[in-house]
Write a protein that holds these residues in place. Structure first.
Motif, short mmCIF file in Angstrom:
data_model
loop_
_atom_site.label_atom_id
_atom_site.label_comp_id
_atom_site.label_asym_id
_atom_site.label_seq_id
_atom_site.Cartn_x
_atom_site.Cartn_y
_atom_site.Cartn_z
N ASN A 263 13.86 58.61 54.61
CA ASN A 263 12.43 58.41 54.87
C ASN A 263 12.24 57.75 56.23
O ASN A 263 13.14 57.09 56.75
N GLY A 264 11.05 57.90 56.79
CA GLY A 264 10.79 57.33 58.10
C GLY A 264 11.60 58.03 59.16
O GLY A 264 12.03 59.18 59.00
N ARG A 265 11.82 57.35 60.28
CA ARG A 265 12.65 57.94 61.33
C ARG A 265 14.06 58.17 60.82
O ARG A 265 14.64 57.31 60.15
N GLU B 188 18.53 58.49 57.63
CA GLU B 188 17.66 57.90 56.62
C GLU B 188 16.88 59.02 55.92
O GLU B 188 16.55 60.03 56.53
N ARG C 243 12.39 51.37 64.19
CA ARG C 243 10.96 51.14 63.99
C ARG C 243 10.33 50.75 65.33
O ARG C 243 10.21 49.55 65.65
N ARG D 179 5.09 67.03 59.30
CA ARG D 179 4.98 65.88 60.19
C ARG D 179 5.08 66.31 61.65
O ARG D 179 4.28 65.88 62.49
N ARG E 226 3.44 57.33 64.46
CA ARG E 226 2.56 56.44 63.71
C ARG E 226 1.94 55.41 64.65
O ARG E 226 0.75 55.08 64.54
N HIS E 227 2.73 54.91 65.59
CA HIS E 227 2.24 53.91 66.56
C HIS E 227 1.10 54.49 67.40
O HIS E 227 0.03 53.87 67.52
N GLU F 232 6.54 49.89 63.99
CA GLU F 232 5.92 50.95 63.19
C GLU F 232 6.98 51.89 62.62
O GLU F 232 8.14 51.88 63.04
N GLU F 233 6.56 52.73 61.70
CA GLU F 233 7.48 53.70 61.09
C GLU F 233 8.07 54.64 62.13
O GLU F 233 9.23 55.08 62.01
N SER F 234 7.27 54.98 63.15
CA SER F 234 7.69 55.93 64.17
C SER F 234 6.79 55.79 65.39
O SER F 234 5.73 55.13 65.33
#
Length: 228
Positions: free
Chosen positions: A25-27, A23, A32, A93, A41-42, A36-38
């Motif tokens: 974007n995101g993971r 992907e 998820r 990140r 983030r969680h 969550e996005e990752s």
């Protein structure tokens, strides 16, 4: 880059036995965790909402570590493809994950990630520098980014006798310096440097008349540079 049926782009890599897909974007794997996005983030949301009561265990650290590896695979591909802005995003990140881990986990657990900080800093400053040039910035700005990155790597606290950390720092400093030297060669020539070189040659050859002329020219140019 491949556009899926839903219109989103993904990154596909052909391997000897198949194709990997990331992907954009995101993971990189599109999962998820906990909605969550990752995982990062969680856990970051947990720490923000319950700063005094957050309880993280070794399994949580392993989630972050495994996730960092996924982002590493992707930002390395981004760098190879010249997608410097995306490489900067993913390396930054992972740097934030390392900072988070040092605040919430004991040093002996964090070491398995922290030992790679020199490499991540190197990839971040190199992608930032190359991205600056690609987006129309000047070389001097990119050189400043690299110089700051080199300084950050040099000033990292020691990790005892950790050989991986030492190797990564040594290799990272060399790679960043090699890029810096390449960019320096791209700078337009400095006319004053050329005059200084000819002045040194004239003095060495005892051509004092030419040396005097070059010295006067150099002083005039330096004065003009300072005032103009």
């Amino acid at each position: 880059r491949v556009t899926r049926a839903d219109g989103d782009e993904v990154l596909q890599v052909r391997l000897p036995l198949g194709i990997e897909q990331y992907e954009m974007n995101g993971r990189p794997d599109g999962l998820r965790p906990e909605g969550e996005e990752s995982w990062f983030r969680h856990y970051s949301n947990q720490a923000e909402n319950n700063p005094w009561n957050i309880e993280l265990e070794e399994g949580d650290f392993q989630n972050l570590k495994d996730e960092c590896l996924l982002y590493y695979y992707r930002y390395l591909l981004f760098f190879q493809l010249g997608e410097y802005e995306l490489c900067s995003r993913d390396t930054l990140r992972n740097i934030k994950v390392l900072d988070f881990a040092t605040r919430h986990f004991p040093p002996e657990i964090c070491a398995s990630l922290e030992q790679y900080r020199p490499y991540i800093l190197r990839m971040y400053c190199m992608s930032e520098a190359l991205g600056t040039i690609e987006s129309g910035g000047d070389i001097s700005e990119a050189l400043q980014i690299l110089s700051e990155g080199i300084s950050n790597i040099e000033n990292l606290p020691e990790m005892g006798s950790n050989k991986i950390f030492q190797l990564e720092r040594r290799n990272s400093l060399r790679a960043a310096e090699e890029l810096r030297q390449q960019l320096l060669r791209m700078l337009p020539p400095d006319p004053l440097s050329e005059i200084r070189r000819k002045l040194a040659e004239a003095i060495e050859e005892e051509d004092y008349e030419e040396a005097a002329r070059l010295r006067d020219s150099l002083e005039a140019d330096e004065e003009h540079s300072e005032t103009g």
